[in-house]
Design an enzyme around this catalytic site. Structure first.
Site, mmCIF file in Angstrom:
data_model
loop_
_atom_site.group_PDB
_atom_site.id
_atom_site.type_symbol
_atom_site.label_atom_id
_atom_site.label_comp_id
_atom_site.label_asym_id
_atom_site.label_seq_id
_atom_site.Cartn_x
_atom_site.Cartn_y
_atom_site.Cartn_z
ATOM 1 N N GLN A 29 1.322 46.622 39.143
ATOM 2 C CA GLN A 29 1.971 46.935 40.421
ATOM 3 C C GLN A 29 1.642 48.337 40.934
ATOM 4 O O GLN A 29 2.067 48.714 42.020
ATOM 5 C CB GLN A 29 3.493 46.833 40.278
ATOM 6 C CG GLN A 29 3.988 45.604 39.542
ATOM 7 C CD GLN A 29 3.678 44.318 40.262
ATOM 8 O OE1 GLN A 29 4.180 44.074 41.356
ATOM 9 N NE2 GLN A 29 2.841 43.484 39.663
ATOM 10 N N ARG A 60 9.298 55.143 51.705
ATOM 11 C CA ARG A 60 9.189 53.734 52.122
ATOM 12 C C ARG A 60 10.353 53.349 53.030
ATOM 13 O O ARG A 60 10.189 52.571 53.964
ATOM 14 C CB ARG A 60 9.119 52.809 50.903
ATOM 15 C CG ARG A 60 10.326 52.856 49.982
ATOM 16 C CD ARG A 60 10.142 51.921 48.796
ATOM 17 N NE ARG A 60 11.201 52.092 47.804
ATOM 18 C CZ ARG A 60 11.945 51.086 47.346
ATOM 19 N NH1 ARG A 60 11.769 49.858 47.773
ATOM 20 N NH2 ARG A 60 12.868 51.317 46.433
ATOM 21 N N GLU A 119 -2.011 38.069 51.395
ATOM 22 C CA GLU A 119 -2.374 39.354 51.992
ATOM 23 C C GLU A 119 -3.667 39.298 52.796
ATOM 24 O O GLU A 119 -3.806 39.999 53.806
ATOM 25 C CB GLU A 119 -2.487 40.422 50.891
ATOM 26 C CG GLU A 119 -1.169 40.801 50.246
ATOM 27 C CD GLU A 119 -0.769 39.877 49.087
ATOM 28 O OE1 GLU A 119 0.286 40.126 48.476
ATOM 29 O OE2 GLU A 119 -1.534 38.938 48.775
#
Length: 634
Positions: A417, A308, A356
């Site tokens: 998550q 990431r 989103e």
């Protein structure tokens, strides 16, 4: 002018009736309510060069209520962009005039619409692109009143107000009737106005059949500075034909031929009104950053870095090299590391906050106007925007998605998550490219290729820091994979990607100590998959494959590998699969990988079981069903 507008509006209604009756399907009543609005817009306000539909300074028009496309196609006919013969091919196989607008076949439209609630967010992206390019074009979005029940609509209202997009105009066709019943708000324009104003919009209620009032409203919208404008038009569904005007039960129903003739007569008969839509000034984008050579970040083999973080570093490098790169994030830029891009290029970074759906559609609006849009958030939360992603593909848009914090390996945050279905989700998108890098250098090299890819791309990144496996000079072609360990005595091929590749390499060392040799493949390209290498490995490693993934068993790496053997004429391999099979909880990453049965220890056990249970070198190949499906983890 008033007579011309009235004739044009009548013609738009008549042509909407004619083409839907010829098709035997479609939405004439929804088109008829909007005819007066489109007549004024196309005749007086829209600036568009139909010979160059992609001209950078063209005004943009998005028909969010895509089912009303007959009136849009009728306006195209009036403008001379299509002829009557083509109009009458509506909804026929092979026609450019599909049942909802589709830019794959009709370049006069920018995006596909019809999945309601997305058009305004696309308009936000277009308006942001205009501001970024310092172009004066305006974006108009025609919405149905029914679709305002969608939360994504109000996400878009919020972001347009936040960014003070005074080049954006929302047109709500408040015709009161939905598909099966009256809409939630009916003709209560004051509620629409209050909601729009609460999000920072200038909002007006307008009689949607008063051509003069419509004209004045558009003029006021053009003169408004510092705020987007919402025009709420009170209209009647089926306006112009008394049999169906403001009557329930006519949504999505064409008029039979006798009623169509009656309606056309009531509307004054067919006419041939032609309009000359004004062309915009021939301006090109200005104020852009200068292009520069691409200098990707590099990392030393053996150092630990999260993919990431490499995504953020590579995104910054792409932004430094290319002025067309923009970045959008959903308030997690310090986790996705898009914050690095934000620091260097704040004018090309767009914070979409926790919205989103709006973020993806906004990226679509920017992408169809030639921006290379990179969208990042936690992978789990992209599932919320899946409809927007699939519609982006139908829109022929190029959008680059990055989902971080995927799989059980994220650790203590727990299952809400943990994206465990994202690979399946993204593989199913039409024409998509899906990659899952295992180290930082690989991530950077893949990013340099994705920016050149058309369509929807998805990069799955990992939260944990993992060792860098590859030198910065290594290349990773899309559709390829890497064979990291191999010999001529391999008894199993272990296929993994991302976090599980590191577990597979640990397992390799443990097995080697016991004299068991396995081949290890890094399947970094999940779609397209490297069919040739997988088939070769199956032949050379005694026909046994073990796929290990931090993902549900459905639709991820395992299914990608199995698809590589579709149509294979040779004997199929035994394919064992280690994947997440039960709902995880919180814990340390190592604990969760073990609990899911996808860590090095379980890989060792599975290889041992494969060799003992399926000794193909001495006992034959078994049945096809056994070879393909016989081994999965419990």
């Amino acid at each position: 002018m008033a007579d011309t507008l009235a004739d044009l509006a009548a013609q738009l209604r008549i042509d909407s009736i004619r083409c839907t009756t010829a098709a035997g399907s479609g939405h004439p009543s929804s088109s008829m309510s909007a005819a007066d609005i489109l007549a004024v817009l196309f005749q007086k306000y829209l600036r568009f060069d139909f010979q160059q539909p992609k001209a950078p300074n063209n005004d943009r028009f998005v028909l969010s209520k895509g089912h009303a496309c007959p009136v849009l196609y009728s306006a195209f006919k009036a403008a001379g962009a299509i002829d009557d013969k083509e109009l009458m091919t509506l909804r026929q196989f092979g026609s450019r005039l599909e049942g909802h607008p589709n830019p794959h076949v009709l370049p006069l439209v920018d995006v596909a619409t019809g999945s309601l609630g997305q058009g305004l967010a696309i308009g936000v992206g277009m308006a942001l692109a205009a501001r970024l390019d310092r172009l004066p074009f305006r974006t108009y979005v025609m919405m149905g009143d029914s679709e305002t029940a969608e939360g994504s609509v109000w996400e878009a209202f919020d972001k347009a107000g936040h960014y003070q997009l005074d080049n954006l105009c929302a047109l709500i066709d408040m015709n009161r009737l939905g598909q099966s019943t009256q809409t939630e708000l009916g003709w209560n324009a004051e509620v629409y106005l209050a909601r729009a104003r609460a999000f920072g919009w200038h909002a007006l209620a307008v009689d949607g059949h008063d051509l003069g009032a419509i004209d004045r409203a558009f003029a006021e919208a053009q003169g408004k500075k510092g705020q987007p404008t919402c025009l709420v038009f009170k209209t009647e569904k089926g306006r112009g034909y008394s049999l169906i005007a403001n009557q329930e039960g006519w949504h999505g129903k064409p008029l039979p031929e006798d009623k169509a003739k009656e309606a056309i007569q009531e509307l004054g008969g067919e006419r041939d009104v032609r309009i000359q839509v004004q062309k915009p000034d021939a301006l090109k984008p200005s104020g852009q950053d200068a292009a520069a050579p691409l200098k990707l970040p590099t990392y030393e083999v053996g150092q630990k870095e999260a993919t990431r973080k490499a995504y953020g570093d590579a995104l910054l490098a792409l932004g430094n090299a290319r002025p067309d790169v923009v970045a959008l994030d959903a308030e997690v830029s310090n986790s996705t590391y898009s914050q690095e891009f934000h620091k260097a290029h704040p004018q090309r970074y767009f914070e979409m906050y926790i919205a989103e759906q709006n973020m993806v559609s906004t990226a679509v609006g920017m992408a169809v106007l030639n921006k290379r849009a990179f969208v990042s958030t936690f992978a789990a939360f992209l599932s919320r925007a899946y409809d927007q992603i699939r519609m982006a593909a139908i829109s022929n848009a190029t959008v680059h998605l990055c989902g971080s914090h995927a799989g059980v390996s994220i650790g203590e945050d727990g299952p809400s998550q943990m994206a465990l279905e994202d690979l399946a989700m993204m593989r199913a998108v039409a024409g998509s490219t899906v990659v899952y890098p295992s180290d930082a250098n690989q991530t950077a090299k893949l990013m340099a290729q994705l920016v050149e890819c058309k369509g929807i791309t998805y990069l799955r990144s990992t939260r944990e820091k993992t060792p860098v496996l590859y030198p910065a000079s290594e290349e990773f072609p899309l559709g390829g994979c890497k064979v990291l360990r191999q010999s001529d005595r391999d008894v199993v091929t272990v296929v993994a990607a991302g976090i599980t590749l590191h577990e597979a390499l640990k397992a390799y060392e443990l097995l080697k100590e016991d004299g068991v040799l396995v081949r290890v493949i890094d399947l970094y390209s999940v779609k397209p998959v490297d069919v040739k290498t997988l088939r070769k490995a199956a032949r050379e490693a005694q026909g046994r494959l073990l796929v290990v993934e931090d993902h549900w068993a459905e639709g991820g790496l395992g299914d990608a590998v199995l698809e590589a053997f579709t149509g294979e004429r040779e004997q199929l391999p035994t394919v064992a699969r280690l994947a997440v099979k039960k709902l995880p909880g919180s814990g340390k990453p190592a604990e969760l990988l073990s609990a899911a049965g996808i860590d090095a220890e379980h890989i060792v056990d599975s290889v041992t079981s494969l060799v003992e249970d399926s000794p193909l070198d001495t006992e034959g190949q078994g049945t096809r069903e056994e070879r393909t499906w016989g081994h999965t983890n419990a």
